[in-house]
Design an enzyme around this catalytic site. Structure first.
Site, mmCIF file in Angstrom:
data_model
loop_
_atom_site.group_PDB
_atom_site.id
_atom_site.type_symbol
_atom_site.label_atom_id
_atom_site.label_comp_id
_atom_site.label_asym_id
_atom_site.label_seq_id
_atom_site.Cartn_x
_atom_site.Cartn_y
_atom_site.Cartn_z
ATOM 1 N N GLY A 31 -0.423 -1.556 1.160
ATOM 2 C CA GLY A 31 -1.662 -1.127 0.154
ATOM 3 C C GLY A 31 -2.277 -0.101 0.834
ATOM 4 N N LEU A 32 -3.001 0.770 -0.358
ATOM 5 C CA LEU A 32 -4.292 2.137 -0.163
ATOM 6 C C LEU A 32 -5.524 1.609 1.180
ATOM 7 C CD1 LEU A 32 -4.704 3.376 -3.790
ATOM 8 C CD2 LEU A 32 -3.151 4.936 -1.494
ATOM 9 N N SER A 33 -6.120 2.371 2.051
ATOM 10 C CA SER A 33 -6.962 2.413 2.582
ATOM 11 C C SER A 33 -8.012 0.922 1.739
ATOM 12 C CB SER A 33 -7.262 3.333 3.017
ATOM 13 O OG SER A 33 -8.698 2.828 4.082
ATOM 14 N N GLY A 34 -9.100 0.337 2.192
ATOM 15 C CA GLY A 34 -9.701 -0.648 1.156
ATOM 16 C C GLY A 34 -9.676 -1.123 -0.014
ATOM 17 N N GLY A 36 -8.661 -4.498 0.177
ATOM 18 C CA GLY A 36 -8.925 -5.169 0.618
ATOM 19 C C GLY A 36 -7.668 -5.961 1.478
ATOM 20 N N LYS A 37 -6.320 -5.138 1.908
ATOM 21 C CA LYS A 37 -5.447 -6.181 3.109
ATOM 22 C C LYS A 37 -5.944 -6.684 4.148
ATOM 23 C CE LYS A 37 -3.678 -2.378 4.346
ATOM 24 N NZ LYS A 37 -4.746 -1.026 3.886
ATOM 25 N N SER A 38 -6.773 -6.396 4.723
ATOM 26 C CA SER A 38 -7.139 -7.736 5.911
ATOM 27 C C SER A 38 -8.383 -8.392 5.713
ATOM 28 C CB SER A 38 -8.680 -6.983 6.673
ATOM 29 O OG SER A 38 -7.127 -5.600 7.533
ATOM 30 N N SER A 122 1.282 1.308 6.143
ATOM 31 C CA SER A 122 2.312 1.104 5.801
ATOM 32 C C SER A 122 2.492 1.458 5.001
ATOM 33 C CB SER A 122 2.697 0.246 6.304
ATOM 34 O OG SER A 122 2.456 -1.318 5.638
#
Lengths: 217, 217
Positions: A31-34, A36-38, A122
């Site tokens: 998903g995009l930066s920011g 919420g992946k991490s 990614s």
């Protein structure tokens, strides 16, 4: 291994005694930066830990420092020739190699029986699909779960937790996903997390529920 | 993550909730080709498995195929430019990078709480010491155990399980450790395994006994 009559058969026997482990799985957050992946990846990791299911998060913090360092990071210990040859930047090939290695390490964790959780933008479908093919080829379909963290670009930009969108919009970062480099949405992700509609707790539970349903917890 | 009043604090809270794990350890086997590294490493893995201590072996089989592929292996999937840039051969820099990446992955397994077991010739002291420094810097002394598999060259040559010494002596393989490339013995290994004097079972027990004594099992 002592020099007896039949050292070779002893070696062979021990090689056959390799541990057979049930494979784990790879949870590939994209998903995009920011987006919420991490955050969600760590929440899933926490839940699995509570369930006593071994897991591990691969994210920018532990990967860019060790596995995939930059030229600058390699230079002091390895010198210029080495750092030039192997340092990873943000060009097209560098990003492919970044994803490829993370996939290879996730595959090793999966072989070791853990739930490997990766949290990287990614952005390119082909890169993600290659990782999927490799992991499934070594194991089985179901070992690789693509998890799309679907957060609208404007929400990510407004949130901008690291100030990266602001820098990219000022032209200080080039090839930034969503600004001047594309993000290719997954076509058939195993799980889509709509972050605007649920809490982190609920989203993590959605992932763990999916794992339970396919017998991976 | 829903767009409520205070999305940022929620993110922060979840980031703080990262799982705290006891670190594992890295068992770094080093020795000549044919010295018995993989055999003993797998025997240790087997013992630890019986003790229900999570562990994993990194060896040539699973590393050269995935993490550290050659030009030839990368070519079909990634193309010539990519394979030239990132394929690993057997030159000096390539071997350094091979060891560096294996060290980085072993470090990740150690962070995940496992006993990571590596079985590579890793002939150069400086390369091994760099891995030690990195792993100890992220954890503590005692996380990295250098295990010297001490088998005389003539025994390894006589055994020659893969026929590599014969090829090297005919000049078909260049830079082969022990033939036309040096092996630098460890100066202060945590464990030395004298393979001519004990069985594989006893040698594996020696390693597991050491781990027990320092509280790593």
């Amino acid at each position: 291994m002592s020099e007896g009559k039949t050292p070779e058969p002893t070696l062979v026997t021990w090689h056959q005694a390799e541990v057979q482990r049930a494979r784990g799985a790879v949870l590939w957050f994209t998903g995009l930066s920011g987006s919420g992946k991490s955050t969600i990846a760590n929440a899933v990791d926490q839940r699995l830990h509570q369930l006593e299911r071994a897991s591990f998060v691969l994210d920018g913090d532990n990967v860019r420092l060790g596995l995939n360092p930059s030229y600058e990071r390699l230079l002091p210990d390895y010198g210029d020739d080495f750092a030039r040859r192997f340092g990873l930047g943000f060009g097209v090939l560098d990003r492919q190699e970044n994803v490829r290695r993370i996939g290879a390490v996730a595959e090793l964790f999966c072989s070791a029986g853990l739930i490997a959780i990766t949290a990287f933008i990614s952005p390119f479908r082909e890169d993600r699909d290659r990782v999927r093919r490799q992991i499934e080829a070594n194991g089985a379909p179901g070992d690789f779960l693509e998890i799309y963290v679907q957060t609208p670009l404007e929400v990510c930009q407004a949130r901008d937790p690291k100030g990266l969108y602001r820098q990219a919009l000022r032209g200080e970062i080039k090839n930034f996903t969503g600004i001047d480099s594309p993000y290719e949405e997954p076509l058939n992700p195993e799980i889509t997390l709509k972050t605007a509609e649920a809490s982190v707790e609920d989203l993590a539970q959605q992932v763990v529920g999916y794992l339970k349903a396919c017998g991976k917890t």
